[in-house]
Design a protein around this motif. Structure first.
Motif, PDB file in Angstrom:
ATOM      1  N   LEU A   1       0.811  -1.218   0.000  1.00 10.12           N
ATOM      2  CA  LEU A   1       0.000   0.000   0.000  1.00 10.12           C
ATOM      3  C   LEU A   1       0.846   1.270   0.000  1.00 10.12           C
ATOM      4  CD1 LEU A   1      -2.674  -1.147   2.578  1.00 10.12           C
ATOM      5  CD2 LEU A   1      -2.992  -0.892   0.113  1.00 10.12           C
ATOM      6  N   THR A   2       2.063   1.188   0.465  1.00  5.22           N
ATOM      7  CA  THR A   2       2.961   2.339   0.487  1.00  5.22           C
ATOM      8  C   THR A   2       4.332   1.900  -0.011  1.00  5.22           C
ATOM      9  OG1 THR A   2       3.933   2.024   2.679  1.00  5.22           O
ATOM     10  CG2 THR A   2       1.763   3.077   2.586  1.00  5.22           C
ATOM     11  N   THR A   3       5.166   2.871  -0.297  1.00 11.73           N
ATOM     12  CA  THR A   3       6.508   2.536  -0.772  1.00 11.73           C
ATOM     13  C   THR A   3       7.307   1.782   0.295  1.00 11.73           C
ATOM     14  OG1 THR A   3       7.300   4.715  -0.096  1.00 11.73           O
ATOM     15  CG2 THR A   3       6.582   4.481  -2.388  1.00 11.73           C
ATOM     16  N   ARG A   4       6.929   1.942   1.550  1.00  8.39           N
ATOM     17  CA  ARG A   4       7.642   1.214   2.607  1.00  8.39           C
ATOM     18  C   ARG A   4       7.374  -0.285   2.551  1.00  8.39           C
ATOM     19  NH1 ARG A   4       5.499   4.777   7.506  1.00  8.39           N
ATOM     20  NH2 ARG A   4       3.683   4.635   6.125  1.00  8.39           N
ATOM     21  N   ASP A   5       6.271  -0.687   1.902  1.00  9.36           N
ATOM     22  CA  ASP A   5       5.945  -2.110   1.767  1.00  9.36           C
ATOM     23  C   ASP A   5       6.688  -2.763   0.609  1.00  9.36           C
ATOM     24  OD1 ASP A   5       2.496  -1.242   2.398  1.00  9.36           O
ATOM     25  OD2 ASP A   5       4.040  -1.882   3.827  1.00  9.36           O
ATOM     26  N   VAL A   6       7.335  -1.956  -0.219  1.00 12.85           N
ATOM     27  CA  VAL A   6       7.940  -2.475  -1.444  1.00 12.85           C
ATOM     28  C   VAL A   6       9.295  -3.109  -1.158  1.00 12.85           C
ATOM     29  CG1 VAL A   6       8.810  -1.900  -3.724  1.00 12.85           C
ATOM     30  CG2 VAL A   6       6.742  -0.779  -2.874  1.00 12.85           C
ATOM     31  N   ALA A   7       9.445  -4.358  -1.610  1.00 16.00           N
ATOM     32  CA  ALA A   7      10.739  -5.036  -1.526  1.00 16.00           C
ATOM     33  C   ALA A   7      11.452  -5.020  -2.874  1.00 16.00           C
ATOM     34  CB  ALA A   7      10.540  -6.480  -1.071  1.00 16.00           C
ATOM     35  N   TYR A   8      10.672  -4.970  -3.939  1.00 17.14           N
ATOM     36  CA  TYR A   8      11.245  -5.012  -5.293  1.00 17.14           C
ATOM     37  C   TYR A   8      10.539  -3.973  -6.166  1.00 17.14           C
ATOM     38  CZ  TYR A   8      12.059  -9.622  -3.268  1.00 17.14           C
ATOM     39  OH  TYR A   8      12.371 -10.642  -2.408  1.00 17.14           O
ATOM     40  N   TRP A   9      11.330  -3.244  -6.924  1.00  9.99           N
ATOM     41  CA  TRP A   9      10.806  -2.267  -7.880  1.00  9.99           C
ATOM     42  C   TRP A   9      11.157  -2.691  -9.297  1.00  9.99           C
ATOM     43  CZ3 TRP A   9       7.568   1.579  -6.742  1.00  9.99           C
ATOM     44  CH2 TRP A   9       7.558   2.135  -5.466  1.00  9.99           C
ATOM     45  N   GLY A  10      10.218  -2.457 -10.193  1.00  8.36           N
ATOM     46  CA  GLY A  10      10.525  -2.592 -11.600  1.00  8.36           C
ATOM     47  C   GLY A  10      10.942  -1.253 -12.168  1.00  8.36           C
ATOM     48  N   GLN A  11      11.422  -1.268 -13.384  1.00 10.35           N
ATOM     49  CA  GLN A  11      11.722  -0.001 -14.029  1.00 10.35           C
ATOM     50  C   GLN A  11      10.409   0.631 -14.450  1.00 10.35           C
ATOM     51  OE1 GLN A  11      11.119  -2.470 -15.873  1.00 10.35           O
ATOM     52  NE2 GLN A  11      10.546  -1.757 -17.894  1.00 10.35           N
ATOM     53  N   GLY A  12      10.352   1.880 -14.656  1.00 10.88           N
ATOM     54  CA  GLY A  12       9.112   2.546 -15.007  1.00 10.88           C
ATOM     55  C   GLY A  12       8.766   2.411 -16.471  1.00 10.88           C
ATOM     56  N   THR A  13       7.486   2.583 -16.744  1.00  8.29           N
ATOM     57  CA  THR A  13       7.023   2.654 -18.120  1.00  8.29           C
ATOM     58  C   THR A  13       6.160   3.915 -18.243  1.00  8.29           C
ATOM     59  OG1 THR A  13       5.899   1.458 -19.915  1.00  8.29           O
ATOM     60  CG2 THR A  13       4.992   1.177 -17.703  1.00  8.29           C
ATOM     61  N   LEU A  14       6.425   4.709 -19.256  1.00 11.41           N
ATOM     62  CA  LEU A  14       5.786   6.014 -19.379  1.00 11.41           C
ATOM     63  C   LEU A  14       4.427   5.896 -20.046  1.00 11.41           C
ATOM     64  CD1 LEU A  14       5.895   9.118 -19.160  1.00 11.41           C
ATOM     65  CD2 LEU A  14       7.086   9.119 -21.381  1.00 11.41           C
ATOM     66  N   VAL A  15       3.450   6.491 -19.397  1.00 11.98           N
ATOM     67  CA  VAL A  15       2.106   6.613 -19.955  1.00 11.98           C
ATOM     68  C   VAL A  15       1.824   8.091 -20.155  1.00 11.98           C
ATOM     69  CG1 VAL A  15      -0.352   6.289 -19.550  1.00 11.98           C
ATOM     70  CG2 VAL A  15       1.279   4.493 -18.899  1.00 11.98           C
ATOM     71  N   THR A  16       1.507   8.460 -21.373  1.00 12.08           N
ATOM     72  CA  THR A  16       1.184   9.854 -21.692  1.00 12.08           C
ATOM     73  C   THR A  16      -0.215   9.901 -22.277  1.00 12.08           C
ATOM     74  OG1 THR A  16       3.512  10.310 -22.164  1.00 12.08           O
ATOM     75  CG2 THR A  16       1.892  11.911 -22.947  1.00 12.08           C
ATOM     76  N   VAL A  17      -1.070  10.707 -21.662  1.00 15.94           N
ATOM     77  CA  VAL A  17      -2.444  10.834 -22.116  1.00 15.94           C
ATOM     78  C   VAL A  17      -2.651  12.259 -22.625  1.00 15.94           C
ATOM     79  CG1 VAL A  17      -4.877  10.560 -21.532  1.00 15.94           C
ATOM     80  CG2 VAL A  17      -3.144   9.169 -20.371  1.00 15.94           C
ATOM     81  N   SER A  18      -2.944  12.374 -23.892  1.00 12.94           N
ATOM     82  CA  SER A  18      -3.148  13.695 -24.478  1.00 12.94           C
ATOM     83  C   SER A  18      -4.627  14.072 -24.421  1.00 12.94           C
ATOM     84  CB  SER A  18      -2.654  13.714 -25.919  1.00 12.94           C
ATOM     85  OG  SER A  18      -3.417  12.823 -26.708  1.00 12.94           O
ATOM     86  N   SER A  19      -4.879  15.349 -24.326  1.00 16.90           N
ATOM     87  CA  SER A  19      -6.276  15.817 -24.231  1.00 16.90           C
ATOM     88  C   SER A  19      -6.888  16.057 -25.601  1.00 16.90           C
ATOM     89  CB  SER A  19      -6.319  17.104 -23.417  1.00 16.90           C
ATOM     90  OG  SER A  19      -5.488  18.083 -24.010  1.00 16.90           O
TER      91      SER A  19
END
Length: 121
Positions: free
Chosen positions: A103-121
């Motif tokens: 539920l929070t970043t303190r619960d995270v043991a493993y992170w993946g790399q990010g993937t960018l989502v861009t939503v245009s209006s």
């Protein structure tokens, strides 16, 4: 343990997108999966989490539009994003942890790399 996120891209408002998070390596115990996102100039924000038994929790800003799921046999998690809005634009990070839910970043043991989502209006 490594997490590999994929599926980001450029879409228009109202479109849908599905992110995937493939986990590799050995967890040695059941793990929860989650998605966080970070927009430019903002803190990393909780999006959704799913427990090993598929209990789900969502952030208020995505309730009713996003659905988190997982396939334990494939060690893969998913985030189905519908009715996307420009304010959903962010780098989305998948995460995993050994708490019942992440539920929070303190619960995270493993992170993946990010993937960018861009939503245009």
């Amino acid at each position: 343990v490594q997490l590999q996120a994929s599926g980001g891209g450029l879409v228009q408002a109202g479109d849908s997108l599905r992110l995937s998070c493939a986990a590799s390596g050995r967890f040695f115990s059941p793990y929860a999966m989650a998605w966080f996102r970070q927009a430019p100039g903002k803190e990393r924000e909780f999006v959704a989490t799913i427990s090993w038994t598929s209990s789900q929790v969502y952030g208020d800003s995505v309730k009713g539009r996003f659905t988190i799921s997982r396939d334990n046999a494939k060690n893969t998690g998913y985030l189905q994003m519908n009715s996307l809005k420009p304010e959903d634009t962010a780098v989305y990070y998948c995460a995993a942890g050994h708490t019942i839910q992440v539920l929070t970043t303190r619960d995270v043991a493993y992170w993946g790399q990010g993937t960018l989502v861009t939503v245009s209006s």
